[in-house]
Design an enzyme around this catalytic site. Structure first.
Site, PDB file in Angstrom:
ATOM      1  N   SER A 122       0.784  -1.278  -0.097  1.00 54.30           N
ATOM      2  CA  SER A 122       0.078  -0.011  -0.168  1.00 54.30           C
ATOM      3  C   SER A 122       0.799   1.424  -0.013  1.00 54.30           C
ATOM      4  O   SER A 122       1.790   1.255   0.289  1.00 54.30           O
ATOM      5  CB  SER A 122      -0.962   0.099   1.190  1.00 54.30           C
ATOM      6  OG  SER A 122      -1.437   1.261   1.540  1.00 54.30           O
ATOM      7  N   GLU A 124       0.215   3.711   1.650  1.00 54.05           N
ATOM      8  CA  GLU A 124       0.279   4.110   3.077  1.00 54.05           C
ATOM      9  C   GLU A 124       1.733   3.866   3.779  1.00 54.05           C
ATOM     10  O   GLU A 124       1.982   4.369   4.820  1.00 54.05           O
ATOM     11  CB  GLU A 124      -0.808   3.382   4.066  1.00 54.05           C
ATOM     12  CG  GLU A 124      -2.027   3.772   4.010  1.00 54.05           C
ATOM     13  CD  GLU A 124      -2.173   5.255   4.475  1.00 54.05           C
ATOM     14  OE1 GLU A 124      -1.993   5.405   5.710  1.00 54.05           O
ATOM     15  OE2 GLU A 124      -2.528   6.169   3.964  1.00 54.05           O
ATOM     16  N   TYR A 146      -1.664   0.346  10.700  1.00 53.81           N
ATOM     17  CA  TYR A 146      -1.916  -0.139   9.534  1.00 53.81           C
ATOM     18  C   TYR A 146      -0.751  -0.101   8.543  1.00 53.81           C
ATOM     19  O   TYR A 146      -0.044  -1.017   7.930  1.00 53.81           O
ATOM     20  CB  TYR A 146      -3.147   0.443   8.814  1.00 53.81           C
ATOM     21  CG  TYR A 146      -3.234  -0.237   7.385  1.00 53.81           C
ATOM     22  CD1 TYR A 146      -3.886  -1.204   6.941  1.00 53.81           C
ATOM     23  CD2 TYR A 146      -2.813   0.887   6.397  1.00 53.81           C
ATOM     24  CE1 TYR A 146      -3.963  -1.684   5.696  1.00 53.81           C
ATOM     25  CE2 TYR A 146      -2.978   0.449   4.948  1.00 53.81           C
ATOM     26  CZ  TYR A 146      -3.555  -0.823   4.652  1.00 53.81           C
ATOM     27  OH  TYR A 146      -3.702  -1.047   3.273  1.00 53.81           O
TER      28      TYR A 146
HETATM   29  P1  NDP Z   1     -11.424  -4.635   2.131  1.00 58.19           P
HETATM   30  O1  NDP Z   1     -11.376  -4.270   3.207  1.00 58.19           O
HETATM   31  O2  NDP Z   1     -12.659  -4.453   1.127  1.00 58.19           O
HETATM   32  O3  NDP Z   1     -11.476  -6.302   1.927  1.00 58.19           O
HETATM   33  C1  NDP Z   1     -10.852  -6.732   2.989  1.00 58.19           C
HETATM   34  C2  NDP Z   1     -10.735  -8.257   2.845  1.00 58.19           C
HETATM   35  O4  NDP Z   1     -10.152  -9.108   3.934  1.00 58.19           O
HETATM   36  C3  NDP Z   1     -12.301  -9.052   3.141  1.00 58.19           C
HETATM   37  O5  NDP Z   1     -12.582  -9.841   2.123  1.00 58.19           O
HETATM   38  C4  NDP Z   1     -12.173  -9.368   4.576  1.00 58.19           C
HETATM   39  O6  NDP Z   1     -13.094 -10.489   4.965  1.00 58.19           O
HETATM   40  C5  NDP Z   1     -10.687 -10.248   4.569  1.00 58.19           C
HETATM   41  N1  NDP Z   1     -10.331 -10.273   5.897  1.00 58.19           N
HETATM   42  C6  NDP Z   1      -9.890  -9.565   6.791  1.00 58.19           C
HETATM   43  N2  NDP Z   1      -9.130 -10.309   8.084  1.00 58.19           N
HETATM   44  C7  NDP Z   1      -9.131 -11.672   7.462  1.00 58.19           C
HETATM   45  C8  NDP Z   1      -8.594 -12.560   8.127  1.00 58.19           C
HETATM   46  N3  NDP Z   1      -8.114 -12.750   9.372  1.00 58.19           N
HETATM   47  N4  NDP Z   1      -8.943 -13.927   7.372  1.00 58.19           N
HETATM   48  C9  NDP Z   1      -9.295 -13.961   6.446  1.00 58.19           C
HETATM   49  N5  NDP Z   1      -9.871 -12.774   5.556  1.00 58.19           N
HETATM   50  C10 NDP Z   1      -9.690 -11.564   6.129  1.00 58.19           C
HETATM   51  O7  NDP Z   1     -10.081  -4.236   1.397  1.00 58.19           O
HETATM   52  P2  NDP Z   1      -9.791  -3.915  -0.361  1.00 58.19           P
HETATM   53  O8  NDP Z   1     -10.458  -4.743  -1.382  1.00 58.19           O
HETATM   54  O9  NDP Z   1      -9.975  -2.467  -0.433  1.00 58.19           O
HETATM   55  O10 NDP Z   1      -8.302  -4.186  -0.218  1.00 58.19           O
HETATM   56  C11 NDP Z   1      -7.801  -5.183  -0.664  1.00 58.19           C
HETATM   57  C12 NDP Z   1      -6.162  -5.449  -0.069  1.00 58.19           C
HETATM   58  O11 NDP Z   1      -5.338  -4.288  -0.628  1.00 58.19           O
HETATM   59  C13 NDP Z   1      -6.091  -5.093   1.618  1.00 58.19           C
HETATM   60  O12 NDP Z   1      -4.901  -5.714   1.724  1.00 58.19           O
HETATM   61  C14 NDP Z   1      -5.788  -3.864   1.424  1.00 58.19           C
HETATM   62  O13 NDP Z   1      -5.098  -3.422   2.643  1.00 58.19           O
HETATM   63  C15 NDP Z   1      -4.938  -3.489   0.263  1.00 58.19           C
HETATM   64  N6  NDP Z   1      -4.737  -2.245  -0.217  1.00 58.19           N
HETATM   65  C16 NDP Z   1      -5.926  -1.621  -0.649  1.00 58.19           C
HETATM   66  C17 NDP Z   1      -6.107  -0.260  -0.983  1.00 58.19           C
HETATM   67  C18 NDP Z   1      -7.306   0.441  -1.622  1.00 58.19           C
HETATM   68  O14 NDP Z   1      -7.232   1.672  -1.896  1.00 58.19           O
HETATM   69  N7  NDP Z   1      -8.584  -0.404  -1.578  1.00 58.19           N
HETATM   70  C19 NDP Z   1      -4.907   0.411  -1.647  1.00 58.19           C
HETATM   71  C20 NDP Z   1      -3.634  -0.410  -1.142  1.00 58.19           C
HETATM   72  C21 NDP Z   1      -3.732  -1.710  -0.615  1.00 58.19           C
HETATM   73  P3  NDP Z   1     -14.440 -10.403   5.520  1.00 58.19           P
HETATM   74  O15 NDP Z   1     -15.470  -9.926   4.418  1.00 58.19           O
HETATM   75  O16 NDP Z   1     -15.039 -11.501   6.183  1.00 58.19           O
HETATM   76  O17 NDP Z   1     -14.216  -9.042   6.526  1.00 58.19           O
HETATM   77  P1  GDR Z   2      -6.847   5.703   3.500  1.00 59.10           P
HETATM   78  O1  GDR Z   2      -8.366   5.947   2.992  1.00 59.10           O
HETATM   79  O2  GDR Z   2      -6.836   6.109   4.868  1.00 59.10           O
HETATM   80  O3  GDR Z   2      -6.180   6.582   2.579  1.00 59.10           O
HETATM   81  O4  GDR Z   2      -6.700   4.087   3.341  1.00 59.10           O
HETATM   82  P2  GDR Z   2      -9.605   6.560   3.649  1.00 59.10           P
HETATM   83  O5  GDR Z   2     -10.632   6.613   2.443  1.00 59.10           O
HETATM   84  O6  GDR Z   2     -10.026   6.254   4.761  1.00 59.10           O
HETATM   85  O7  GDR Z   2      -9.079   8.030   3.939  1.00 59.10           O
HETATM   86  C1  GDR Z   2      -8.425   9.109   2.966  1.00 59.10           C
HETATM   87  C2  GDR Z   2      -8.377  10.511   3.457  1.00 59.10           C
HETATM   88  O8  GDR Z   2      -9.549  11.064   3.815  1.00 59.10           O
HETATM   89  C3  GDR Z   2      -9.609  11.709   5.241  1.00 59.10           C
HETATM   90  N1  GDR Z   2     -10.903  11.788   5.569  1.00 59.10           N
HETATM   91  C4  GDR Z   2     -11.615  10.874   6.074  1.00 59.10           C
HETATM   92  N2  GDR Z   2     -11.431   9.674   5.942  1.00 59.10           N
HETATM   93  C5  GDR Z   2     -12.371   8.819   6.155  1.00 59.10           C
HETATM   94  N3  GDR Z   2     -12.521   7.478   6.127  1.00 59.10           N
HETATM   95  N4  GDR Z   2     -13.453   9.421   6.884  1.00 59.10           N
HETATM   96  C6  GDR Z   2     -13.840  10.833   7.104  1.00 59.10           C
HETATM   97  O9  GDR Z   2     -14.717  11.191   7.487  1.00 59.10           O
HETATM   98  C7  GDR Z   2     -12.700  11.674   6.610  1.00 59.10           C
HETATM   99  N5  GDR Z   2     -12.731  12.879   6.567  1.00 59.10           N
HETATM  100  C8  GDR Z   2     -11.429  13.260   6.059  1.00 59.10           C
HETATM  101  C9  GDR Z   2      -8.585  10.868   6.041  1.00 59.10           C
HETATM  102  O10 GDR Z   2      -8.025  11.525   6.853  1.00 59.10           O
HETATM  103  C10 GDR Z   2      -7.695  10.481   4.931  1.00 59.10           C
HETATM  104  O11 GDR Z   2      -6.566  11.436   4.740  1.00 59.10           O
HETATM  105  C11 GDR Z   2      -7.178   3.658   2.098  1.00 59.10           C
HETATM  106  C12 GDR Z   2      -7.199   2.011   2.533  1.00 59.10           C
HETATM  107  O12 GDR Z   2      -7.848   1.351   1.481  1.00 59.10           O
HETATM  108  C13 GDR Z   2      -6.032   1.298   2.694  1.00 59.10           C
HETATM  109  O13 GDR Z   2      -6.285   0.017   2.994  1.00 59.10           O
HETATM  110  C14 GDR Z   2      -4.971   1.531   1.769  1.00 59.10           C
HETATM  111  O14 GDR Z   2      -3.973   0.794   1.833  1.00 59.10           O
HETATM  112  C15 GDR Z   2      -4.725   3.068   1.321  1.00 59.10           C
HETATM  113  O15 GDR Z   2      -6.122   3.563   1.214  1.00 59.10           O
HETATM  114  C16 GDR Z   2      -3.910   3.179   0.207  1.00 59.10           C
END
Ligand code: NDP
Ligand code: GDR
Length: 325
Positions: A122, A124, A146
């Site tokens: 990520s 992050e 995280y």
């Molecule tokens: P989501 O939060 O939508 O999905 C997370 C998934 O992980 C769910 O299917 C959840 O299952 C599963 N999970 C959580 N804990 C466990 C566990 N202990 N055992 C098995 N399964 C588990 O995430 P995204 O699809 O958005 O992201 C996918 C991956 O990419 C994540 O690793 C995230 O950190 C990473 N990532 C995401 C980004 C983004 O912008 N979306 C950017 C960069 C990285 P359940 O439905 O049961 O909760």
């Molecule tokens: P992020 O995503 O932390 O970048 O992680 P999020 O959408 O939660 O926040 C993005 C930015 O928005 C600001 N923010 C708020 N965020 C949330 N959730 N709720 C609010 O009310 C709000 N107001 C302002 C946050 O402070 C932040 O700066 C996501 C996740 O998908 C991670 O798993 C992944 O790795 C990174 O993106 C890349």
């Protein structure tokens, strides 16, 4: 071809499943047991995916699954992925998002070492950024439990590649969103609120930091990059991003404009949504992915936000109609 996806019920898991099914893969989705099913995002393809129970905390289930399936590819998407929760549950976040990666890699090494492995790293990890834009070589400075956990997951993937000659890659993905994004993430929180306020079932939107900048892309584009990384002759790590960033305020403005509302009348600042340490700006340089993988994003920021608002408008309209039946 057989692929295992951990995190198949998540946003990316659902798009990746669709992509792999369209390419003729047998898709095995790992799901954890819950008292109620969490299959909302994969209901439309559930009959075509083979669901297997397992958990990132349980090495035994991971080993059994890989031993039985003998996959060609493993996509490790499962994680505790919501940054604020990582401060309230730091140890569990470490178990899932950090050590969980070692459990998956170790199970693969012992049962199917010829498989190709993808780790969901990520942006992050860059946290308090050392340079703008960020590349594969930018040093990490994570700002949340995280982010710290993802740095561990990233380096253990590199380490298993170097120690055991596994085909293991990390995709350093910047924020990617879609109509299937979890409601707690900022894009979906905003697009859902714009729809609800427009339709008269919500009166205001309470937000945290409106000044942070993110490089937001469309999840459907990003899962294609994951697949491409595993089709290369050599395992390597890649940044996946759009190369453009926007503030949270821009996001709110586009979403509310799209439904004809003035955002400043509805958005209220609420300190509850501020973070103990913020990541102020993220901007990715994905030149390497463009050159080596031939990948580029297809959906721009405005299209993405409007797609999400349109989808939330339809969903909320349907909810209201169902309630009035
Ligand atoms: P989501 O939060 O939508 O999905 C997370 C998934 O992980 C769910 O299917 C959840 O299952 C599963 N999970 C959580 N804990 C466990 C566990 N202990 N055992 C098995 N399964 C588990 O995430 P995204 O699809 O958005 O992201 C996918 C991956 O990419 C994540 O690793 C995230 O950190 C990473 N990532 C995401 C980004 C983004 O912008 N979306 C950017 C960069 C990285 P359940 O439905 O049961 O909760
Ligand atoms: P992020 O995503 O932390 O970048 O992680 P999020 O959408 O939660 O926040 C993005 C930015 O928005 C600001 N923010 C708020 N965020 C949330 N959730 N709720 C609010 O009310 C709000 N107001 C302002 C946050 O402070 C932040 O700066 C996501 C996740 O998908 C991670 O798993 C992944 O790795 C990174 O993106 C890349």
């Amino acid at each position: 071809m057989k692929a295992i996806i951990t995190g198949v019920t998540g946003q990316d898991g659902s798009y990746l499943s669709e992509l792999l099914l369209s390419k003729g893969y047998e898709v095995y989705g790992m799901v954890r047991r819950a008292s109620t099913e969490t299959f909302e995002r994969i209901n439309h393809i559930k009959d075509r995916i083979k669901l297997v129970q397992g958990d990132l905390l349980d090495t035994h289930s991971l080993m059994e699954m890989m031993h039985d399936i003998q996959p060609d590819e493993i996509y490790n998407l499962a994680a505790m992925s919501f940054v604020p929760t990582s401060w309230t549950q730091p140890i569990l976040t470490g178990e899932f998002t950090a050590i969980g990666v070692t459990r998956v890699l170790e199970a693969m090494r012992r049962t199917c070492p010829k498989a190709k492995f993808y780790q969901a790293s990520s942006s992050e990890m860059y946290g308090k950024v050392r340079e703008v834009p960020q590349t594969e070589l930018t040093p990490f400075h994570p700002r949340s439990p995280y982010g710290v956990s993802k740095v561990y997951g990233h380096y253990i993937t590199v380490n298993y590649r170097e120690s055991y000659d596994l085909f293991a890659v990390s995709g350093i993905l910047f924020n990617h969103e879609s109509p299937r994004r979890g409601m707690e993430f900022v894009t979906r929180k905003v697009t859902d609120a714009a729809a609800r306020i427009k339709l008269g079932v919500q009166s205001e939107l309470r937000m945290g930091n409106l000044d942070s900048r993110r490089d937001w892309g469309f999840a459907g584009d990003y899962v294609e990059a994951m697949w491409l990384m595993l089709q290369q002759p050599k395992a390597d790590d890649y940044v996946i991003s759009t190369g453009e960033y926007h503030t949270v305020k821009d996001l709110v403005q586009i979403a509310f404009n799209h439904v004809g509302l003035d955002w400043s009348k509805y958005v209220k600042l609420d300190p509850k949504f501020l973070r103990p340490a913020e990541v102020d700006q993220l901007l990715g340089d994905c030149s390497k992915a463009r050159k080596v993988l031939g990948w580029k994003p297809k959906v721009n920021f405005k299209q993405l936000v409007e797609m999400m608002v349109d989808s939330d408008m339809s969903r909320v309209q349907k909810e209201i109609k169902d309630q009035n039946k």
